[in-house]
Design a protein around this motif. Structure first.
Motif, short mmCIF file in Angstrom:
data_model
loop_
_atom_site.label_atom_id
_atom_site.label_comp_id
_atom_site.label_asym_id
_atom_site.label_seq_id
_atom_site.Cartn_x
_atom_site.Cartn_y
_atom_site.Cartn_z
N ILE A 68 2.90 30.27 -15.32
CA ILE A 68 1.84 29.35 -14.81
C ILE A 68 1.98 29.36 -13.41
N HIS A 69 0.89 28.80 -13.05
CA HIS A 69 0.66 28.35 -11.63
C HIS A 69 -0.09 26.96 -11.71
N TRP A 70 0.29 26.08 -10.75
CA TRP A 70 -0.09 24.83 -10.94
C TRP A 70 -0.54 24.20 -9.44
N MET A 71 -1.85 23.36 -9.52
CA MET A 71 -2.04 22.66 -8.27
C MET A 71 -1.44 21.26 -8.03
N GLY A 72 -1.14 21.32 -6.80
CA GLY A 72 -0.39 20.00 -6.25
C GLY A 72 -0.87 19.54 -4.95
N LYS A 73 -0.92 18.39 -4.54
CA LYS A 73 -1.60 17.78 -3.23
C LYS A 73 -0.60 18.49 -2.30
N ARG A 74 -1.11 18.72 -1.02
CA ARG A 74 -0.60 19.37 -0.17
C ARG A 74 0.68 18.66 0.52
N GLN A 75 1.01 17.50 0.41
CA GLN A 75 2.05 16.71 0.99
C GLN A 75 3.25 17.28 0.29
N LEU A 76 3.02 17.74 -1.19
CA LEU A 76 4.28 18.28 -1.74
C LEU A 76 4.96 19.44 -1.09
N PHE A 77 4.16 20.16 -0.47
CA PHE A 77 4.62 21.28 -0.08
C PHE A 77 4.86 21.43 1.51
N ARG A 78 5.17 20.09 2.15
CA ARG A 78 5.55 19.92 3.65
C ARG A 78 7.25 20.37 3.61
N PHE A 79 7.38 20.72 4.84
CA PHE A 79 8.76 21.36 5.13
C PHE A 79 9.94 20.22 4.74
N PRO A 80 10.95 20.60 4.07
CA PRO A 80 11.48 21.73 3.77
C PRO A 80 11.23 22.13 2.16
N GLY A 89 5.63 27.87 -8.60
CA GLY A 89 4.31 28.16 -9.19
C GLY A 89 3.42 27.39 -8.52
N GLY A 90 3.69 26.41 -7.52
CA GLY A 90 2.66 25.60 -6.99
C GLY A 90 1.68 26.31 -6.15
N LEU A 91 0.81 25.71 -6.05
CA LEU A 91 -0.49 25.98 -5.09
C LEU A 91 -1.07 24.63 -4.37
N ALA A 92 -0.99 24.63 -2.99
CA ALA A 92 -1.25 23.54 -2.43
C ALA A 92 -2.80 23.29 -2.24
N VAL A 93 -2.99 21.88 -2.45
CA VAL A 93 -4.50 21.53 -2.61
C VAL A 93 -4.75 20.45 -1.71
N ARG A 95 -6.80 17.52 -0.69
CA ARG A 95 -7.58 16.51 -1.36
C ARG A 95 -8.54 15.96 -0.41
N GLU A 96 -8.26 15.73 0.95
CA GLU A 96 -9.20 15.26 2.03
C GLU A 96 -10.20 16.08 2.59
N GLN A 97 -10.03 17.30 2.47
CA GLN A 97 -11.09 18.27 2.95
C GLN A 97 -11.85 19.16 1.67
N SER A 98 -12.99 19.18 1.80
CA SER A 98 -13.92 20.18 0.84
C SER A 98 -13.75 21.44 1.20
N THR A 99 -13.03 22.19 0.26
CA THR A 99 -13.00 23.50 0.27
C THR A 99 -13.38 24.18 -1.05
N ASN A 100 -13.44 25.57 -0.97
CA ASN A 100 -14.03 26.41 -2.13
C ASN A 100 -12.87 26.45 -2.93
N LEU A 101 -12.39 25.49 -3.50
CA LEU A 101 -11.38 25.60 -4.36
C LEU A 101 -11.91 26.75 -5.71
N VAL A 102 -12.78 26.15 -6.21
CA VAL A 102 -13.12 26.99 -7.40
C VAL A 102 -13.04 28.43 -7.27
N PRO A 122 -7.15 17.83 -15.55
CA PRO A 122 -8.61 17.30 -15.55
C PRO A 122 -8.73 15.82 -14.47
N GLU A 123 -7.91 15.09 -15.00
CA GLU A 123 -7.86 13.79 -14.32
C GLU A 123 -7.90 13.84 -12.64
N GLY A 124 -7.12 14.77 -12.13
CA GLY A 124 -6.91 15.27 -10.70
C GLY A 124 -5.93 14.06 -10.18
#
Length: 196
Positions: A68-80, A89-93, A95-102, A122-124
């Motif tokens: 599995i790979h999962w999406m998480g808010k980018r704050q979880l991916f801050r150093f360290p 398996g995390g992928l940083a997302v 939430r404040e910026q409109s990106t082509n995530l799909v 699905p709840e986001g």
């Protein structure tokens, strides 16, 4: 693709044994299996009401031999913590910026040389919301892969993989059917989940 906890030799076998033992000790049942023909798919992660969902999801994934790979808010991916989260398996997302995530998510699924499951809540959010985001649906449509209805019921202590759902293109009807499947399940904070 970078190596994750699920594709690291030796670690995978050890953590699978630990996960199965821990879940049994805690009284959890792991149900279902991923059909081999759907090794690339989108997994719905619901209910999502607590930070505890992640460690339990990882353990269930080990028990079911998923990648599995999962999406998480980018704050979880801050150093360290970034490298560890990506290894899990995390992928940083952002939430404040409109990106082509799909499109990016669909491309990652299609580019995978082997089994690759993208877990999307699905709840986001862990907070209560009546509105489910439809990103998981459009990722599956764009990648031309099915949606697997994965669940975690803290009230009954059971987690696993439910039916394989093939989007029809009628998103309103499809969402009603998907939500109906999740209606009986209770998250760790049951009051925060609404599948109506």
């Amino acid at each position: 693709m970078h190596r994750t906890i699920f594709t690291t030799p030796g670690v995978n076998r050890l953590l699978r044994a630990f996960s199965i033992a821990f879940l049994r000790l805690k009284g959890w049942r792991v149900e279902g299996a991923l059909p081999s023909e759907h090794a690339r798919c989108v997994l719905i992660a619901a209910p999502h009401t607590s930070n505890w969902d992640l460690p339990y999801t990882l353990m269930v994934a080990f028990a079911l031999r998923l990648n599995i790979h999962w999406m998480g808010k980018r704050q979880l991916f801050r150093f360290p913590f970034g490298p560890v989260m990506r290894w899990l398996g995390g992928l940083a997302v952002n939430r404040e910026q409109s990106t082509n995530l799909v499109a990016a998510s669909a491309e990652a699924i299609q580019a995978s040389p082997g089994p690759w499951q993208l877990v999307v809540p699905p709840e986001g959010t862990r907070s209560k919301t009546r509105h489910w985001k439809t990103g998981f649906y459009w990722i599956a449509v764009t990648a031309q892969v099915p949606i697997v209805l994965a669940y975690m019921d803290f009230a009954e202590k059971r987690s696993g993989l439910g039916p394989v759902f093939h989007p029809t293109g009628d998103i309103d009807a499809d969402m009603r059917e998907i939500k109906a499947f999740y209606a009986p399940f209770r998250g760790r904070n049951a009051a925060e989940f609404d599948a109506s």
